[in-house]
Design an enzyme around this catalytic site. Structure first.
Site, PDB file in Angstrom:
ATOM      1  N   ASN A  56      29.005 -90.573 -47.775  1.00 55.12           N
ATOM      2  CA  ASN A  56      29.011 -91.837 -47.060  1.00 55.12           C
ATOM      3  C   ASN A  56      28.642 -91.654 -45.592  1.00 55.12           C
ATOM      4  O   ASN A  56      29.180 -90.789 -44.910  1.00 55.12           O
ATOM      5  CB  ASN A  56      30.387 -92.508 -47.160  1.00 55.12           C
ATOM      6  CG  ASN A  56      30.423 -93.842 -46.451  1.00 55.12           C
ATOM      7  OD1 ASN A  56      30.967 -93.963 -45.368  1.00 55.12           O
ATOM      8  ND2 ASN A  56      29.805 -94.851 -47.050  1.00 55.12           N
ATOM      9  N   ASP A  80      19.861-105.523 -50.399  1.00 59.55           N
ATOM     10  CA  ASP A  80      21.262-105.103 -50.350  1.00 59.55           C
ATOM     11  C   ASP A  80      21.875-105.170 -51.742  1.00 59.55           C
ATOM     12  O   ASP A  80      21.562-106.059 -52.540  1.00 59.55           O
ATOM     13  CB  ASP A  80      22.042-105.994 -49.388  1.00 59.55           C
ATOM     14  CG  ASP A  80      21.792-105.627 -47.927  1.00 59.55           C
ATOM     15  OD1 ASP A  80      21.044-104.648 -47.685  1.00 59.55           O
ATOM     16  OD2 ASP A  80      22.332-106.316 -47.042  1.00 59.55           O
ATOM     17  N   ASP A  82      24.687-106.118 -52.922  1.00 58.03           N
ATOM     18  CA  ASP A  82      25.476-107.271 -53.365  1.00 58.03           C
ATOM     19  C   ASP A  82      24.672-108.567 -53.361  1.00 58.03           C
ATOM     20  O   ASP A  82      25.208-109.633 -53.658  1.00 58.03           O
ATOM     21  CB  ASP A  82      26.753-107.434 -52.527  1.00 58.03           C
ATOM     22  CG  ASP A  82      26.508-107.299 -51.039  1.00 58.03           C
ATOM     23  OD1 ASP A  82      25.336-107.191 -50.636  1.00 58.03           O
ATOM     24  OD2 ASP A  82      27.490-107.301 -50.274  1.00 58.03           O
ATOM     25  N   ARG A 114      28.130-118.309 -49.227  1.00 56.23           N
ATOM     26  CA  ARG A 114      28.053-118.042 -47.792  1.00 56.23           C
ATOM     27  C   ARG A 114      26.847-118.787 -47.229  1.00 56.23           C
ATOM     28  O   ARG A 114      25.953-119.206 -47.979  1.00 56.23           O
ATOM     29  CB  ARG A 114      27.966-116.546 -47.489  1.00 56.23           C
ATOM     30  CG  ARG A 114      26.701-115.870 -47.971  1.00 56.23           C
ATOM     31  CD  ARG A 114      26.684-114.376 -47.668  1.00 56.23           C
ATOM     32  NE  ARG A 114      26.674-114.093 -46.236  1.00 56.23           N
ATOM     33  CZ  ARG A 114      26.463-112.867 -45.742  1.00 56.23           C
ATOM     34  NH1 ARG A 114      26.273-111.840 -46.554  1.00 56.23           N
ATOM     35  NH2 ARG A 114      26.461-112.667 -44.441  1.00 56.23           N
ATOM     36  N   ASP A 166      19.638-104.179 -38.149  1.00 55.67           N
ATOM     37  CA  ASP A 166      18.530-104.854 -38.818  1.00 55.67           C
ATOM     38  C   ASP A 166      17.808-105.805 -37.874  1.00 55.67           C
ATOM     39  O   ASP A 166      16.581-105.951 -37.936  1.00 55.67           O
ATOM     40  CB  ASP A 166      19.004-105.589 -40.070  1.00 55.67           C
ATOM     41  CG  ASP A 166      20.206-106.495 -39.821  1.00 55.67           C
ATOM     42  OD1 ASP A 166      20.795-106.431 -38.720  1.00 55.67           O
ATOM     43  OD2 ASP A 166      20.580-107.243 -40.745  1.00 55.67           O
ATOM     44  N   HIS A 199      31.866-108.468 -45.485  1.00 59.57           N
ATOM     45  CA  HIS A 199      30.471-108.292 -45.099  1.00 59.57           C
ATOM     46  C   HIS A 199      30.445-107.490 -43.818  1.00 59.57           C
ATOM     47  O   HIS A 199      31.288-107.680 -42.931  1.00 59.57           O
ATOM     48  CB  HIS A 199      29.790-109.648 -44.864  1.00 59.57           C
ATOM     49  CG  HIS A 199      29.952-110.583 -46.016  1.00 59.57           C
ATOM     50  ND1 HIS A 199      29.387-110.349 -47.234  1.00 59.57           N
ATOM     51  CD2 HIS A 199      30.647-111.744 -46.122  1.00 59.57           C
ATOM     52  CE1 HIS A 199      29.715-111.337 -48.051  1.00 59.57           C
ATOM     53  NE2 HIS A 199      30.478-112.184 -47.400  1.00 59.57           N
TER      54      HIS A 199
END
Length: 386
Positions: A56, A80, A82, A114, A166, A199
């Site tokens: 990780n 991504d 998810d 969302r 990003d 998130h």
């Protein structure tokens, strides 16, 4: 997991020829069965799939850079785990880039549980840029990028940033791109809200937001000369990244946190806050940032309380209706010392109020009338008799 299952299904359902598609999946030290799910997908998927399993890294930049380093296609798209792709998304975006020769393609984004950005999807655009459209308000990485653009400029995600990495990457791509396309008439990406609410953009210390704002402002400052274009772009980090730190949460922050926020904001305000940025904001936005620049938390708290209550500020018209001021707290207070111009609504905001007349239009009419008067014969100088 379990969002990854639907994510991979959306990839498998893409209509683009599987022989043209490669999937590079980076398992960034997951412990929930993600790695095994990816391996199973790689074994049966009709397209090329590479699975990278690593320790990780703590953030999204490292895994994205690993994937980008292995990519071989003409375009790359960052998906991504998810979220999911819309039907035909890749086929439509690649077709748009090929047709117009553009380096970045935005596909319409729809939120699931969302909110998603909305202001840039009004119209499909074959070719645009960051100044003449609203694309600066969507700086997430989920875009189609021409890989040659990224390699030519050595572009990678900043691994020192824990949030906003990003935005930095995408804005640089917009600025360096030979054109940007927008697919607004077809949902290409579903931004999925996790049930646990975890998130990246909603977690972590508030100081990370200042790191993000600082990096984005510096990028704009480095790449765009001072003037209107720079001011147009600076609106984004001031409005989206910095201003929320001085919203309702500021009321419940401790004195130490409020002090720290103002200290972190101070050098940013001194370096990048200009009249050109200020006039592009609504009055309550401009007023709060002005008070941040003044380092006046006492006045700022009053304004934040007023804004939180969602009350409409009273308006006063002056100069024959061509100037409209919104009466937020401390308007024309001698002790506060906030200039009237901070409270003055620009035409776009002021036009919602009865009695307002745009100054520019009135000026044009006055000039036209003066021109007509000058063309008329003056008194006492009539035409000579024949």
């Amino acid at each position: 997991m379990p969002y990854l299952v639907e994510c991979l299904a959306s990839v498998e359902a893409q209509t683009i020829d599987p022989g043209r598609l490669e999937v590079i999946a980076v398992d960034d030290g997951s412990t929930d069965g993600t790695g095994e799910c990816l391996e199973e997908f790689a074994a049966r998927a009709p397209m090329s799939v590479t699975v990278v399993r690593q320790e990780n890294s703590g953030g999204p930049s490292g895994p994205r850079n690993v994937g980008l380093g292995k990519a071989a296609g003409r375009y790359v798209f960052f998906l991504d785990a998810d979220d999911r792709l819309g039907p035909e998304a890749l086929e439509r975006m690649v077709s748009m880039a090929d047709k117009n020769g553009t380096d970045v393609v935005l596909g319409r984004v729809e939120g699931v549980n969302r909110t998603a950005p909305k202001s840039m999807w009004g119209k499909t655009l074959d070719r645009t840029d960051v100044y003449s459209s609203n694309i600066k308000f969507t700086l997430s990485a989920q875009k189609l990028f021409r890989r040659a653009l990224l390699e030519r400029h050595g572009m990678r995600f900043d691994e020192s940033l824990w949030t906003g990495e990003d935005a930095l990457f995408t804005l640089e791509a917009y600025l360096r791109a030979d054109g940007v396309s927008v697919v607004a008439d077809h949902t290409c990406y579903y931004l999925v809200g996790r049930d646990d609410g975890k998130h990246v953009t909603k977690s972590g210390s508030y100081t990370l937001r200042f790191d993000s704002a600082r990096a984005l402002m510096k990028l704009i400052d480095d790449m765009v000369p001072a003037g209107d274009k720079r001011d147009v772009l600076m609106v984004r980090p001031f409005l989206i990244t910095l201003l929320p730190q001085f919203g309702p949460k500021f009321l419940t922050d401790s004195e130490d946190v409020r002090r720290t926020k103002l200290e972190l904001a101070k050098p940013l305000m001194e370096a990048y806050w200009t009249p050109g940025v200020a006039r592009r904001l609504k009055v309550h936005e401009r007023l709060r940032l002005h008070l941040v620049a003044m380092q006046r938390p006492d006045l700022l708290l009053d304004v934040v309380k007023f804004v939180k209550e969602k009350k409409q500020a009273a308006a006063v018209l002056e100069k024959r209706g061509t100037r409209l001021y919104l009466l937020y707290p401390h308007f024309r207070s001698k002790t506060a010392g906030v200039p009237d111009e901070i409270y003055r609504a620009e035409a776009r905001e002021a036009s919602a109020f009865d009695g307002y007349r745009a100054a520019a239009a009135n000026t044009f009419l006055r000039r036209a009338l003066r021109k007509i008067r000058r063309s008329l014969p003056r008194k006492g100088f009539g035409a000579a008799a024949a």
